[in-house]
Design an enzyme around this catalytic site. Structure first.
Site, mmCIF file in Angstrom:
data_model
loop_
_atom_site.group_PDB
_atom_site.id
_atom_site.type_symbol
_atom_site.label_atom_id
_atom_site.label_comp_id
_atom_site.label_asym_id
_atom_site.label_seq_id
_atom_site.Cartn_x
_atom_site.Cartn_y
_atom_site.Cartn_z
ATOM 1 C CE LYS A 95 92.801 8.288 90.880
ATOM 2 N NZ LYS A 95 91.901 8.358 89.708
ATOM 3 C CB SER A 109 88.832 10.761 90.873
ATOM 4 O OG SER A 109 89.472 9.853 89.994
ATOM 5 C CB SER A 134 89.535 10.466 86.881
ATOM 6 O OG SER A 134 88.282 10.474 87.501
#
Lengths: 467, 95
Positions: A66, A141, A165
């Site tokens: 990420k 997210s 997320s």
């Protein structure tokens, strides 16, 4: 993830992952690919194995990072303009640990800028598309990481989870997503969002794979003084039938029928296989979302004050004075959702409103934690949906922040209490969209939770269509 | 609760960012809706409840105060700055 055999080379694995990533370009999964460095690392690992050396538990396993984790390889952007060209001079502890076991980062995945969002639509680089329907969101997210695993590009991906997320995009794309107990994995070198709830976790295709990643990455770190003393071990325990709590205060009449059916089916299945179902009354949980959207923006407003255009990242070209540098850099460098959260944070912390909002929320947080403590006297794990609906349409909620926030209604309570939670693939809608469920455990039950999940769920499938 | 233009300007100042008029309008609406949502906490009785600021079980994690080798050297850190000169980060004139 048993790769350390001589039957397949790290180089061929990395090449294959990179090719898949390129074939999936139109999903907008990656902010950047790490081609050259990944291939070099793969060659090193193949050479190690050829020499008969131990190349680690993840030798040659390609993974996706990420893009809010610092790594010396490439730029860290957090999908925000204000960090568009940050070449970090350090590795985050998680990257360090994964790579010391031979894992190879093939690319950095897209997220809502600074991890603010539930759809990956708040990214400066545009939205990531759902692995099963390109007209729908990936969730967020950590949308890019979830889709990278769902598309079979990588075996696992890292994520961060401040309010859902990891779990929500895992659910939207039919993979496993785990948020550990607060303090289990070091956050050193990860872009901070809300320090009292931020957690590092993983996406993978089975609970067993996540267990291996936890064994590697969990543990106290002198660079992050909020890490718990080591507790996550290699040895499991044999699980007897469990007491599974279901929260009767969650009103499931408003959730999508496919989510409700998946939940009901799983409860029936657990009952049939000998587990005890315990009904729980947790009336304070319905306030968790309001608490979250006070506490988290407050911490966001503080954590994001460091982006000032002085020491790193983007600086506005038309800034003349020092005040200009701050105001214009931040004005142009943040996404609208970043600005909303910073302003809400400053609102709830400002004099005149502090007691009514911030202090009140932290008191309500105590009530939520007490409810969980009581619940875990009666049950071993709690089963809930991950979110009220499967993946929604692109653009459907982006103009209405409150409806976007409601996405997190079932995932945020855990973060406020620091509890571990796992999203498991559990069902699908009539049109084939994945539906996940969430298993919640008491603090430090992470190992048992993953083992329990391994006994009640199947390996996630890969959707290679349109690759 | 209505959010006036003055309040938006004040919050933007506290937040250290410039906003266009368009942004001020849309943020005004968004903030009003968000504050409306979080205000539902009013109905929850929290009298006599202690606040929880963190969910980490520990306090006062101590370490020795000693200098250790740093991973990033001065040059690498200075290179991150948008502008630097003579081993220092450069900013517009302050005075």
């Amino acid at each position: 993830m048993k790769i350390a055999t001589k039957e397949i080379s790290a180089v061929s694995l990395v090449k294959e992952a990179l090719e898949k990533a390129k074939r999936c370009k139109n999903y907008n999964i990656f902010v950047s690919l790490n081609e050259e460095a990944a291939l070099n690392r793969a060659k090193e690992i193949d050479a190690k194995i050829a020499r008969g050396e131990d190349a680690g538990h993840l030798a040659g396993v390609p993974y996706a990072l990420k893009d809010n984790f610092l790594s010396r390889e490439g730029n860290t952007t957090a999908s925000a303009k204000i960090l568009e060209s940050l070449h970090a001079p350090i590795n985050s502890t998680t990257v360090e640990k994964l790579e010391s076991e031979g894992a190879i980062m093939i690319g950095r995945t897209n997220l809502d800028a600074f991890a603010h969002g539930s759809s990956t639509e708040n990214s400066y680089f545009g939205p990531t598309l759902n692995a099963y329907d390109k007209t729908r969101v990936a969730g967020g997210s950590s949308g890019g990481s979830a889709v990278a695993v769902a598309k079979g590009i990588v075996q696992f991906a890292t994520g961060t989870d401040t309010g859902g997320s990891i779990r929500q995009p895992a659910s939207f794309n039919g993979v496993y997503g785990f948020k550990p107990t607060y303090g289990t994995i070091s956050r050193y070198g990860v872009v901070a969002m809300a320090s009292s709830t931020d957690c590092i976790g993983f996406f993978a295709r089975s609970a067993e794979d996540i267990d291996l990643l936890m064994q590697i990455c969990a543990g106290q770190d002198e660079k992050d003084l909020t890490t718990l003393p080591d507790y996550y071990g290699a040895e499991g325990q044999s699980l007897s039938p469990q007491r599974i709590g279901i929260v009767k205060d969650f009103d499931l009449s408003h959730v999508d029928p496919a989510v409700k059916k998946t939940f009901d089916d799983k409860v029936a299945e657990l009952k049939a296989s000998g587990h005890e179902i315990v009904e729980l009354s947790m009336p304070a949980l319905k306030y968790a979302l309001a608490v979250y959207y006070i506490v988290v923006p407050a911490e966001v407003s503080s954590n994001l004050s460091r982006y000032d255009g002085i020491r790193y990242g983007y600086r506005s070209e038309d800034a003349k004075s020092l005040d200009d540098v701050f105001e214009k850099t931040r004005g142009a460098g943040f996404m609208p959702e970043n600005k909303r959260r910073i302003m809400i944070g400053n609102f709830v912390l400002s004099s005149g409103f502090y007691d009514a909002y911030y202090l009140k929320a932290q008191k309500a947080r105590t009530l939520i934690i007490e409810e969980y403590n009581k619940a875990f006297e009666k049950c071993d794990f709690i089963l809930t949906p991950v979110s009220p609906s499967p993946a929604f349409k692109l653009g459907e909620k982006v103009g209405d922040p409150v409806s976007m926030y409601l996405e997190d209604v079932m995932s945020v309570p855990l973060n406020l209490a620091g509890l571990p939670g796992l999203a498991i693939p559990a069902g699908e809608t009539e049109s084939g969209l994945p539906v996940g469920l969430q298993i919640v455990g008491p603090r430090r039950s992470d190992k048992a939770l993953l083992e329990f999940a391994g006994t009640i769920a199947n390996q996630a499938k890969i959707n290679e269509e349109n690759n | 609760m209505e959010i006036t233009r003055e309040e938006i300007d004040h919050l933007a100042k506290l937040s250290d960012f410039s906003l266009s008029d368009e942004e001020k309008d849309s943020l005004g609406t968004d903030l009003k809706n968000i504050i409306g949502y979080i205000s539902q906490l009013d109905e929850l009785d929290t009298d006599g409840v202690e606040p929880t600021y963190q969910v980490f079980e520990m306090e006062n994690v101590w370490r020795e105060d000693e200098i250790k080798p740093q991973e990033a050297d001065r040059e690498a850190l200075l290179n991150l700055a948008p502008e630097s000169e003579d081993n220092q980060i450069k900013v517009p004139k302050v005075l």
